[in-house]
Write a protein that holds these residues in place. Structure first.
Motif, mmCIF file in Angstrom:
data_model
loop_
_atom_site.group_PDB
_atom_site.id
_atom_site.type_symbol
_atom_site.label_atom_id
_atom_site.label_comp_id
_atom_site.label_asym_id
_atom_site.label_seq_id
_atom_site.Cartn_x
_atom_site.Cartn_y
_atom_site.Cartn_z
ATOM 1 N N ALA A 33 0.810 -1.216 0.000
ATOM 2 C CA ALA A 33 0.000 0.000 0.000
ATOM 3 C C ALA A 33 0.847 1.270 0.000
ATOM 4 O O ALA A 33 0.413 2.301 -0.501
ATOM 5 N N GLN A 34 2.049 1.205 0.542
ATOM 6 C CA GLN A 34 2.889 2.397 0.602
ATOM 7 C C GLN A 34 3.439 2.785 -0.775
ATOM 8 O O GLN A 34 3.712 3.958 -1.018
ATOM 9 N N ASN A 35 3.597 1.827 -1.677
ATOM 10 C CA ASN A 35 4.148 2.118 -3.004
ATOM 11 C C ASN A 35 3.084 2.227 -4.086
ATOM 12 O O ASN A 35 3.322 2.861 -5.114
ATOM 13 N N ALA A 36 1.943 1.594 -3.902
ATOM 14 C CA ALA A 36 0.905 1.567 -4.937
ATOM 15 C C ALA A 36 -0.283 2.402 -4.485
ATOM 16 O O ALA A 36 -1.221 1.894 -3.891
ATOM 17 N N LYS A 37 -0.237 3.654 -4.771
ATOM 18 C CA LYS A 37 -1.337 4.561 -4.438
ATOM 19 C C LYS A 37 -2.270 4.660 -5.651
ATOM 20 O O LYS A 37 -1.867 4.476 -6.790
ATOM 21 N N PHE A 38 -3.546 4.957 -5.373
ATOM 22 C CA PHE A 38 -4.512 5.021 -6.462
ATOM 23 C C PHE A 38 -4.161 6.108 -7.464
ATOM 24 O O PHE A 38 -4.300 5.914 -8.674
ATOM 25 N N LYS A 77 6.972 0.492 -13.223
ATOM 26 C CA LYS A 77 8.193 0.448 -12.411
ATOM 27 C C LYS A 77 8.438 1.782 -11.708
ATOM 28 O O LYS A 77 8.742 1.835 -10.524
ATOM 29 N N HIS A 78 8.279 2.856 -12.445
ATOM 30 C CA HIS A 78 8.536 4.186 -11.890
ATOM 31 C C HIS A 78 7.511 4.574 -10.817
ATOM 32 O O HIS A 78 7.873 4.976 -9.719
ATOM 33 N N PHE A 79 6.231 4.466 -11.153
ATOM 34 C CA PHE A 79 5.200 4.952 -10.240
ATOM 35 C C PHE A 79 4.978 4.038 -9.045
ATOM 36 O O PHE A 79 4.615 4.508 -7.965
ATOM 37 N N PHE A 80 5.158 2.731 -9.214
ATOM 38 C CA PHE A 80 4.972 1.800 -8.102
ATOM 39 C C PHE A 80 6.288 1.495 -7.391
ATOM 40 O O PHE A 80 6.320 0.687 -6.470
ATOM 41 N N ASP A 81 7.365 2.140 -7.812
ATOM 42 C CA ASP A 81 8.670 2.015 -7.163
ATOM 43 C C ASP A 81 9.063 0.556 -6.932
ATOM 44 O O ASP A 81 9.225 0.103 -5.796
ATOM 45 N N CYS A 82 9.188 -0.176 -8.051
ATOM 46 C CA CYS A 82 9.543 -1.591 -7.974
ATOM 47 C C CYS A 82 10.513 -1.908 -9.112
ATOM 48 O O CYS A 82 10.844 -1.050 -9.912
ATOM 49 N N GLY A 83 10.959 -3.144 -9.177
ATOM 50 C CA GLY A 83 11.868 -3.562 -10.233
ATOM 51 C C GLY A 83 11.116 -3.970 -11.493
ATOM 52 O O GLY A 83 9.883 -4.000 -11.531
ATOM 53 N N TRP A 84 11.878 -4.296 -12.514
ATOM 54 C CA TRP A 84 11.292 -4.677 -13.800
ATOM 55 C C TRP A 84 10.463 -5.951 -13.688
ATOM 56 O O TRP A 84 9.370 -6.033 -14.258
ATOM 57 N N LEU A 85 10.979 -6.943 -12.974
ATOM 58 C CA LEU A 85 10.261 -8.206 -12.854
ATOM 59 C C LEU A 85 8.946 -8.015 -12.102
ATOM 60 O O LEU A 85 7.904 -8.532 -12.510
ATOM 61 N N LYS A 86 8.988 -7.254 -11.021
ATOM 62 C CA LYS A 86 7.765 -7.009 -10.254
ATOM 63 C C LYS A 86 6.781 -6.181 -11.080
ATOM 64 O O LYS A 86 5.576 -6.398 -10.997
ATOM 65 N N ALA A 87 7.271 -5.253 -11.887
ATOM 66 C CA ALA A 87 6.382 -4.484 -12.768
ATOM 67 C C ALA A 87 5.690 -5.409 -13.766
ATOM 68 O O ALA A 87 4.493 -5.258 -14.040
ATOM 69 N N PHE A 88 6.434 -6.381 -14.283
ATOM 70 C CA PHE A 88 5.853 -7.359 -15.204
ATOM 71 C C PHE A 88 4.782 -8.187 -14.501
ATOM 72 O O PHE A 88 3.687 -8.409 -15.048
#
Length: 119
Positions: A33-38, A77-88
């Protein structure tokens, strides 16, 4: 193919209504929830729709589709502040959530118009 601003605006609004909640749910499930805001999901959808419209007006083919997919993963990746694999994985989970929602709506008789419109 010409780029029509009124059609683009309608696409943005519909995509925000349909895809932003799905992307937000997938993001919250995988990056927290801290990285994925609406609002981040809304920005991904808006920028993704605009970039896709411009990119599709200029380029076509499988290579262009792959490049566009990488750009869209970059937005996640940018907006959810994660890596490429997690973005996929977020993108794959968003598609699965979308399909499940459409299947449920179709089962109760609402999803036929939405399914045809989403295609």
């Amino acid at each position: 193919m010409a780029l029509s601003l009124d059609v683009l605006l309608i696409q943005i609004v519909v995509n925000i209504i349909v895809m932003a909640p799905v992307l937000w749910l997938a993001g919250r499930a995988l990056v927290g929830a801290q990285n994925a805001k609406f609002l981040d999901a809304v920005w991904i959808v808006v920028l993704g729709t605009v970039i896709s419209a411009i990119f599709n007006a200029l380029f076509s083919g499988i290579i262009a589709s792959i490049i566009l997919f990488i750009i869209l993963l970059g937005l996640v990746k940018h907006f959810f502040d994660c890596g490429w694999l997690k973005a996929f994985v977020v993108a794959v989970l968003a598609v699965i959530i979308f399909v499940v929602i459409i299947a449920i709506l179709a089962a109760i008789g609402i999803g036929i118009g939405l399914t045809l419109w989403a295609l």
